[in-house]
Design an enzyme around this catalytic site. Structure first.
Site, PDB file in Angstrom:
ATOM      1  N   ARG A 110     -13.936 -61.692  34.150  1.00 59.70           N
ATOM      2  CA  ARG A 110     -14.452 -61.286  32.830  1.00 59.70           C
ATOM      3  C   ARG A 110     -15.025 -62.524  32.177  1.00 59.70           C
ATOM      4  O   ARG A 110     -14.319 -63.511  31.944  1.00 59.70           O
ATOM      5  CB  ARG A 110     -13.339 -60.691  31.977  1.00 59.70           C
ATOM      6  CG  ARG A 110     -13.764 -60.505  30.530  1.00 59.70           C
ATOM      7  CD  ARG A 110     -12.789 -59.693  29.712  1.00 59.70           C
ATOM      8  NE  ARG A 110     -12.909 -58.277  29.991  1.00 59.70           N
ATOM      9  CZ  ARG A 110     -12.527 -57.301  29.146  1.00 59.70           C
ATOM     10  NH1 ARG A 110     -12.013 -57.606  27.966  1.00 59.70           N
ATOM     11  NH2 ARG A 110     -12.665 -56.044  29.473  1.00 59.70           N
ATOM     12  N   HIS A 137     -20.288 -53.448  31.837  1.00 60.48           N
ATOM     13  CA  HIS A 137     -18.836 -53.213  31.943  1.00 60.48           C
ATOM     14  C   HIS A 137     -18.643 -52.054  32.939  1.00 60.48           C
ATOM     15  O   HIS A 137     -18.242 -50.953  32.562  1.00 60.48           O
ATOM     16  CB  HIS A 137     -18.272 -52.887  30.567  1.00 60.48           C
ATOM     17  CG  HIS A 137     -16.779 -53.000  30.460  1.00 60.48           C
ATOM     18  ND1 HIS A 137     -15.979 -53.415  31.503  1.00 60.48           N
ATOM     19  CD2 HIS A 137     -15.931 -52.759  29.416  1.00 60.48           C
ATOM     20  CE1 HIS A 137     -14.708 -53.416  31.110  1.00 60.48           C
ATOM     21  NE2 HIS A 137     -14.650 -53.023  29.853  1.00 60.48           N
ATOM     22  N   GLN A 140     -15.270 -49.942  33.286  1.00 58.25           N
ATOM     23  CA  GLN A 140     -14.993 -49.071  32.139  1.00 58.25           C
ATOM     24  C   GLN A 140     -15.694 -47.727  32.292  1.00 58.25           C
ATOM     25  O   GLN A 140     -15.097 -46.665  32.094  1.00 58.25           O
ATOM     26  CB  GLN A 140     -15.490 -49.752  30.846  1.00 58.25           C
ATOM     27  CG  GLN A 140     -15.357 -48.884  29.605  1.00 58.25           C
ATOM     28  CD  GLN A 140     -13.921 -48.691  29.190  1.00 58.25           C
ATOM     29  OE1 GLN A 140     -13.187 -49.653  29.043  1.00 58.25           O
ATOM     30  NE2 GLN A 140     -13.489 -47.444  29.004  1.00 58.25           N
ATOM     31  N   ASP A 227     -18.359 -47.630  20.849  1.00 57.03           N
ATOM     32  CA  ASP A 227     -17.745 -48.908  21.219  1.00 57.03           C
ATOM     33  C   ASP A 227     -17.797 -49.771  19.957  1.00 57.03           C
ATOM     34  O   ASP A 227     -18.487 -49.422  18.983  1.00 57.03           O
ATOM     35  CB  ASP A 227     -18.570 -49.532  22.378  1.00 57.03           C
ATOM     36  CG  ASP A 227     -18.040 -50.882  22.849  1.00 57.03           C
ATOM     37  OD1 ASP A 227     -16.886 -51.246  22.516  1.00 57.03           O
ATOM     38  OD2 ASP A 227     -18.785 -51.592  23.555  1.00 57.03           O
ATOM     39  N   CYS A 267     -14.069 -46.704  24.345  1.00 58.10           N
ATOM     40  CA  CYS A 267     -13.505 -47.548  25.408  1.00 58.10           C
ATOM     41  C   CYS A 267     -12.325 -48.375  24.912  1.00 58.10           C
ATOM     42  O   CYS A 267     -11.558 -48.890  25.725  1.00 58.10           O
ATOM     43  CB  CYS A 267     -14.585 -48.446  25.996  1.00 58.10           C
ATOM     44  SG  CYS A 267     -15.379 -49.510  24.780  1.00 58.10           S
ATOM     45  N   ARG A 295      -8.365 -46.292  33.479  1.00 59.81           N
ATOM     46  CA  ARG A 295      -8.760 -47.627  33.925  1.00 59.81           C
ATOM     47  C   ARG A 295      -7.917 -48.025  35.144  1.00 59.81           C
ATOM     48  O   ARG A 295      -8.407 -48.595  36.101  1.00 59.81           O
ATOM     49  CB  ARG A 295      -8.584 -48.671  32.804  1.00 59.81           C
ATOM     50  CG  ARG A 295      -9.387 -48.423  31.525  1.00 59.81           C
ATOM     51  CD  ARG A 295     -10.887 -48.525  31.746  1.00 59.81           C
ATOM     52  NE  ARG A 295     -11.283 -49.716  32.459  1.00 59.81           N
ATOM     53  CZ  ARG A 295     -11.462 -50.924  31.906  1.00 59.81           C
ATOM     54  NH1 ARG A 295     -11.310 -51.083  30.612  1.00 59.81           N
ATOM     55  NH2 ARG A 295     -11.831 -51.968  32.629  1.00 59.81           N
TER      56      ARG A 295
HETATM   57  N1   CP Z   1     -11.948 -51.397  27.165  1.00 55.97           N
HETATM   58  C1   CP Z   1     -11.605 -52.631  27.585  1.00 55.97           C
HETATM   59  O1   CP Z   1     -12.226 -53.241  28.467  1.00 55.97           O
HETATM   60  O2   CP Z   1     -10.511 -53.118  26.948  1.00 55.97           O
HETATM   61  P1   CP Z   1      -9.930 -54.592  27.070  1.00 55.97           P
HETATM   62  O3   CP Z   1     -10.932 -55.510  26.396  1.00 55.97           O
HETATM   63  O4   CP Z   1      -8.624 -54.538  26.350  1.00 55.97           O
HETATM   64  O5   CP Z   1      -9.790 -54.959  28.519  1.00 55.97           O
HETATM   65  N1  NVA Z   2     -18.690 -54.235  23.979  1.00 57.72           N
HETATM   66  C1  NVA Z   2     -17.327 -54.711  23.887  1.00 57.72           C
HETATM   67  C2  NVA Z   2     -16.456 -54.038  24.898  1.00 57.72           C
HETATM   68  C3  NVA Z   2     -15.005 -54.361  24.777  1.00 57.72           C
HETATM   69  C4  NVA Z   2     -14.168 -53.678  25.830  1.00 57.72           C
HETATM   70  C5  NVA Z   2     -17.281 -56.218  24.061  1.00 57.72           C
HETATM   71  O1  NVA Z   2     -18.010 -56.738  24.915  1.00 57.72           O
HETATM   72  O2  NVA Z   2     -16.530 -56.875  23.335  1.00 57.72           O
END
Ligand code: CP
Ligand code: NVA
Length: 313
Positions: A110, A137, A140, A227, A267, A295
């Site tokens: 990530r 993502h 997700q 989101d 999400c 997930r």
């Molecule tokens: N939805 C999602 O990716 O959540 P986190 O940021 O908690 O991993």
């Molecule tokens: N768009 C958001 C998703 C979080 C799961 C971010 O990148 O922070």
């Protein structure tokens, strides 16, 4: 002519842009099966393996679902925060990739730049999974689609409306899924928060469209999806984004404009009274927290397919 078997293998999951429809369908099918079979503790395709998780952004769901998923499949997890590794002191990712590639069996990453995940995959030579970048993502959206299939039976003819920041990582992964899996995806966002025309021109199927008016967009929708308005890394722009996106909140007035049984999905994490009201979130909590649960099942499916395709077993 038949494709050689090797070219059909899923080597990494770097984006839904680069994933095939076939692989997405394989993940969805297996995720549904693994969810039904969770009690079967003898399915351990990652037995004896160690997987690295390199997270330079915060995470609850993605981190926990991968850690639990890898362990349930028989593997071990090393959570590597840049704070505790030499990455935080400036060691380049391309060196970290070549070190980890010689020690661990796979990586879940990530981070900010999509190019970092792609470079890691190339240089490490081990299965690499995008656990969120600024661009996509993918994990997700596979879990979200699993949830949609569970609730609606199939994707055929479905219409998903994404409200809010229509050009973020989550929206972009949805666009590729709609393009390849054949359902309607409508982005409802104001100017400045829509994908650029150059990007939209990549979608040839007619499945992806933009409708800036949220009331028009949600008509006949199967899913209203949102989101956060401020993604990780955009904290300095928070005040402007919240003001610009106010009209795109999922609230009871907007839900009333959609089909009576429309699903509301998020999400998570959710910011109440920003992108969604507390009232709507609680009314649709069962769907939203099933998405979160899925997930885990979707990650296990991705990990299993990467392993099966790598070993041919
Ligand atoms: N939805 C999602 O990716 O959540 P986190 O940021 O908690 O991993
Ligand atoms: N768009 C958001 C998703 C979080 C799961 C971010 O990148 O922070």
């Amino acid at each position: 002519m038949l494709q050689p078997a090797a070219s059909l293998a899923m080597k990494h999951l770097l984006s839904l842009q680069s994933a095939s429809a076939r692989d997405m369908r394989r993940v969805l099918e297996l995720a549904l099966q693994l969810k039904r079979d969770r009690a079967n503790l003898s399915f351990r395709p990652l037995e004896g393996q160690s997987w690295a998780m390199i997270f330079t952004k915060a995470s609850t769901r993605t981190r926990v679902s991968f850690e639990v998923g890898i362990q349930e499949l028989g593997g071990r997890v090393l959570y590597l925060s840049p704070r505790d590794t030499q990455l935080g002191r400036g060691e380049p990712l391309r060196d970290t990739a070549r070190v980890l590639g010689r020690m661990v069996h796979g990586a879940v990453i990530r981070t900010f730049a999509q190019s970092d995940v792609e470079e890691f995959a190339e240089l490490s030579g081990i299965p690499t999974i995008n656990a969120l970048t600024d661009a996509e993502h993918p994990c997700q959206i596979l879990a979200d689609i699993q949830t949609l299939i569970e609730r609606r039976g199939s994707l055929e003819g479905r219409k998903v409306v994404f409200l809010g920041d229509g050009d973020n990582n989550v929206a972009r992964s949805w666009m590729w899924a709609a393009e390849k899996l054949g359902f309607q995806f409508v982005i409802s966002a104001p100017e400045g928060y829509q994908p650029p025309q150059k990007f939209l021109r990549k979608f040839k199927s007619g499945n992806v469209s933009v409708e800036p008016n949220p009331i028009k967009a949600v008509k006949n929708a199967d899913v209203l999806y949102t989101d956060v308005w401020v993604s990780m890394g955009q904290e300095d722009e928070a005040a402007k984004r919240i003001a610009d996106l106010e009209a795109y909140q999922i609230n009871s007035a907007l839900v009333a404009r959609a089909a009576k049984d429309a699903l509301v999905m998020h999400c998570l994490p959710a910011y109440r009274e920003k992108e969604i009201t507390a009232e709507v979130l609680e009314a649709h909590a069962d769907t939203i927290f099933s998405e979160a649960e899925n997930r885990l099942h979707a990650q296990k499916a991705i990990l299993t397919i990467l392993q099966q395709d790598r070993t041919g077993k």
